[in-house]
Design an enzyme around this catalytic site. Structure first.
Site, mmCIF file in Angstrom:
data_model
loop_
_atom_site.group_PDB
_atom_site.id
_atom_site.type_symbol
_atom_site.label_atom_id
_atom_site.label_comp_id
_atom_site.label_asym_id
_atom_site.label_seq_id
_atom_site.Cartn_x
_atom_site.Cartn_y
_atom_site.Cartn_z
ATOM 1 N N GLY A 18 0.811 -1.399 0.061
ATOM 2 C CA GLY A 18 -0.144 -0.047 -0.120
ATOM 3 C C GLY A 18 0.865 1.214 0.167
ATOM 4 O O GLY A 18 1.990 0.976 0.071
ATOM 5 N N GLY A 20 0.638 5.750 1.008
ATOM 6 C CA GLY A 20 -0.300 6.712 1.582
ATOM 7 C C GLY A 20 0.313 8.136 1.110
ATOM 8 O O GLY A 20 1.062 8.331 0.258
ATOM 9 N N MET A 22 2.217 10.128 2.649
ATOM 10 C CA MET A 22 3.842 10.385 3.035
ATOM 11 C C MET A 22 4.515 9.083 2.873
ATOM 12 O O MET A 22 5.988 9.601 2.808
ATOM 13 C CB MET A 22 3.826 11.049 4.536
ATOM 14 C CG MET A 22 3.545 12.462 4.633
ATOM 15 S SD MET A 22 3.787 12.786 6.419
ATOM 16 C CE MET A 22 5.562 12.600 6.316
ATOM 17 N N LYS A 40 7.073 0.775 6.898
ATOM 18 C CA LYS A 40 6.390 1.973 6.195
ATOM 19 C C LYS A 40 7.528 2.763 6.166
ATOM 20 O O LYS A 40 8.558 2.989 7.124
ATOM 21 C CB LYS A 40 5.330 2.771 7.169
ATOM 22 C CG LYS A 40 5.009 4.105 6.773
ATOM 23 C CD LYS A 40 4.101 4.772 7.504
ATOM 24 C CE LYS A 40 2.686 3.876 7.181
ATOM 25 N NZ LYS A 40 1.444 4.611 7.846
ATOM 26 N N ASP A 134 -6.499 12.274 10.811
ATOM 27 C CA ASP A 134 -6.533 11.673 9.603
ATOM 28 C C ASP A 134 -7.481 10.218 9.348
ATOM 29 O O ASP A 134 -7.134 9.203 8.960
ATOM 30 C CB ASP A 134 -5.516 11.335 8.923
ATOM 31 C CG ASP A 134 -5.631 11.004 7.523
ATOM 32 O OD1 ASP A 134 -6.454 11.658 6.886
ATOM 33 O OD2 ASP A 134 -4.704 10.566 6.888
#
Length: 673
Positions: A18, A20, A22, A40, A134
């Site tokens: 995935g 996002g 940032m 991440k 968020d």
């Protein structure tokens, strides 16, 4: 990031899962713990932005403090080739967006169960001083057992305060953004509540309440349009359940739930029969109640053009029927015929005057950054602009109480009398200092250093806190501080206060007892004989002298009983010594054997004893008083002779005797006591 590449030599990338605003997320294998994790990594276009990097690290470290069953666990935080990364729990499943798409319509109880897990996690984060900012279904993971895990706590702040525009990422968030965030205000706990209300709306209807062709159009709807009724799409939804959505998504944050727990409690009973007749919740939108007309701010009563702005207010004409008596009705009707056109003409002329006096020229918004609020207001007045909202925000560069920016921005062109919002600095961004007592010092030091704190260490012994763990801190938990300007001193335990054990050699038993009593020690006393240590004194000790010991430690000493008394035993040994004539040869002895006597013993030759050559016999003894180096006894024999030897031996030892005849050893034996 390529498949198979290793991060920090430990996490091997398996595949991308995935991306996002940032960061990009990869499935990886932890080669040490042999488990799958999610890694991440900050995107390349953010790696040179110091603000984004600092916030990425800060929020990542803050997330490590969130330990909750419905929050994705953070395992590790680090940096690889100047690229920050976060290692977190890998959830095998899908995000809530995909779940809703595949499973809609979702049963009410199932929707409430999912929402309850989300609320529990967000409430826990709020209790720990962290606002998500968020919340959206893309940040909520759900496994095959419908178990919910929230991720990306706080990471959105880095994007919201970054100068880089990420339109595609913004489009994923604006559907859930609160009105105050849409206006550029600071996010609060009620901002998360609003996003939670939108999430619940989507769980119940399968769609978001507001959509549009651009992010701007969607944002405008959040603070301009009322939330659509979910009962119009599904009349079976109880009014109490719709009320939860309506209250959570009220435009004014003061009218929303003040805590997530309050929303959770209300949601829990929303399907209860007792609330079946509940009226619809109608939030009051105070910002839409009236339209306010901004007037130019005058200096000494004049505008920049030297004229005073005037506003002509046309009051509605009272109904003549209510102020005139019935007999005057005909006169009133005649007056109305010419009064209405006059009033219309006056209203048109007044509106034209207001238009002329209001000033429609374009003006440039002054750059008031760095000014005080009073100075900025004065500058706006001089530019024929009016003050809009005053909004507080933190700033790393602008001093507290001074203007950080304006909206519209400085140097932009607007119409005269336009409202300009001022953003006032509250100083550098503060963080709530946490309670680090009882934590390992090295872990706390690493986290605080990463946040920007200067960490100093003081050592102190402690009977209750394990060595290496924090006893106390000089900043109280809950204090708001600026990390880059703060030095924190952590008092670290050295463990229990110890001391070196004294040399107890030659101590008396009384002296040993006094020493262990004074130092809170425990002692075991043993006894043994010693040839060198006088009776009643310490022969040895355990542990040895100089060893570091602590109160309640156990030691042992051996006390001397003095020399051990030796037990002797006298052994009598009777030894027969045979006589041998010196001139005899082996052959002679074989040819001439003496005759046996009547008692069976061999008789010597008929040679008289007095004429025989005697054997010289030497007897040697080895006992406590003699050794084999010198004869114990010497004698001469002319016939077979028995001798009795007396050996003095210690109990358990052995002695020895040796018989030498004419220089030849004929007998040698051991004797045991």
């Amino acid at each position: 990031m390529e498949i198979g590449q290793r991060i920090n030599g430990r996490y091997r990338i398996l595949k991308p899962v995935g991306s996002g605003g940032m960061a990009n997320v990869y499935l990886a294998e932890d080669l040490i713990l042999e488990r799958q994790v999610a890694v991440k990594l900050m995107r390349y276009d953010f790696r040179n932005d110091e603000s984004s990097i600092r916030r990425f690290k800060r929020e990542a470290l803050a997330s490590t403090e969130l330990i909750h069953p419905n929050i994705v666990s953070i395992y590790d935080v680090g940096q690889e080739d100047d690229n920050p990364y976060i290692v977190m729990e890998y959830i095998k499943g899908t995000d809530l967006k995909e779940y809703i798409r595949e499973n809609y319509p979702i049963p009410y109880k199932k929707a409430l169960d999912i929402m309850g897990q989300i609320l529990s996690a967000v409430e826990y984060a709020h209790q720990n001083g962290l606002i998500h900012r968020d919340l959206k279904p893309q940040n909520i993971l759900i496994d095959d057992d419908d178990y919910v895990k929230i991720t990306d706590f706080g990471i959105a702040i880095a994007l919201s305060q970054n100068s880089i525009t990420q339109t595609n990422s913004l489009l994923g968030s604006v559907h859930y953004i609160s009105p105050e965030q849409a206006r550029g205000g600071m996010a609060t706990k009620q901002s998360d509540v609003y996003s939670l209300g939108i999430l619940l709306f989507e769980l119940l209807t399968g769609n978001v309440p507001f959509d549009g062709e651009s992010a701007v159009s969607i944002v405008l709807k959040h603070f301009q349009e009322p939330i659509p009724s979910i009962r119009e799409s599904d009349p079976h939804i109880p009014q109490a359940l719709e009320n939860v959505v309506l209250k959570a998504t009220a435009k004014e944050k003061e009218q929303r739930y003040q805590t997530v727990q309050e929303m959770a409690d209300d949601l829990e009973t929303s399907l209860s029969p007792e609330r079946a007749d509940e009226p619809k919740f109608i939030p009051v939108n105070t910002s839409m109640e009236e339209t306010k007309q901004f007037q130019p701010i005058s200096v000494d009563g004049d505008t920049a053009s030297g004229k005073t702005a005037e506003t002509t207010v046309i009051a509605p004409v009272p109904d003549a029927d209510k102020v005139q008596t019935q007999p005057e009705e005909n006169k009133k009707k005649k007056r109305k015929k010419w009064l209405i056109p006059v009033l219309l003409l006056l209203a048109t002329f007044a509106a034209f005057l207001v238009f002329l006096l209001s000033g429609t020229d374009d003006v440039q918004v002054p750059d008031v950054s760095g000014m005080t609020e009073a100075e900025a207001v004065q500058a706006l007045m001089q530019a024929n602009l009016v003050l809009g909202e005053t909004i507080l925000e933190s700033s790393e560069e602008v001093e507290e109480g001074r203007v950080t920016r304006t909206s519209p921005a400085g140097d932009s062109t607007v119409k005269e009398d336009a409202a300009v919002d001022l953003f006032i600095s509250t100083g550098k961004e503060t963080v709530e200092f946490q309670d680090y007592t009882g934590e390992p010092f090295e872990e706390a030091r690493a986290r605080l250093t990463e946040l920007g704190f200067i960490v100093e260490q003081e050592n102190e012994s402690s009977d209750t806190v394990e060595a290496g763990y924090i006893i106390s801190q000089d900043i109280e938990a809950g204090d708001e501080v600026v990390p880059e300007e703060t030095t924190v001193t952590l008092t670290v335990s050295e463990g229990r206060a110890g001391f070196e054990l004294r040399d107890l050699a030659n101590y008396s038993l009384r002296g040993v007892q006094d020493y262990v009593r004074d130092h809170d020690l425990n002692v075991t006393v043993e006894e043994a004989h010693s040839d060198s240590v006088p009776e009643g004194q310490v022969i040895s000790q355990k542990p040895e002298a100089g060893t570091l010991v602590y109160a309640d430690s156990h030691i042992s000493v051996v006390m001397s009983l003095g020399p051990e008394e030796i037990q002797y035993e006298t052994i009598d040994v009777t030894v027969p010594i045979p006589y041998k004539a010196p001139e005899e040869t082996e052959q002679d002895s074989s040819e001439e054997q003496p005759a046996e006597g009547e008692n069976g013993e061999k008789e010597n030759s008929g040679e008289p004893q007095e004429t025989r050559t005697p054997n010289t016999i030497q007897i040697f003894i080895e006992d406590t008083e003699n050794n084999l180096d010198s004869p114990y006894r010497e004698l001469e024999i002319t016939e077979d002779t028995e001798v009795t030897l007396n050996l003095t031996l210690e109990e358990g030892t052995k002695g020895r005797y040796r018989i030498v005849r004419d220089g030849e050893t004929i007998i040698e034996e051991e004797v045991e006591a």
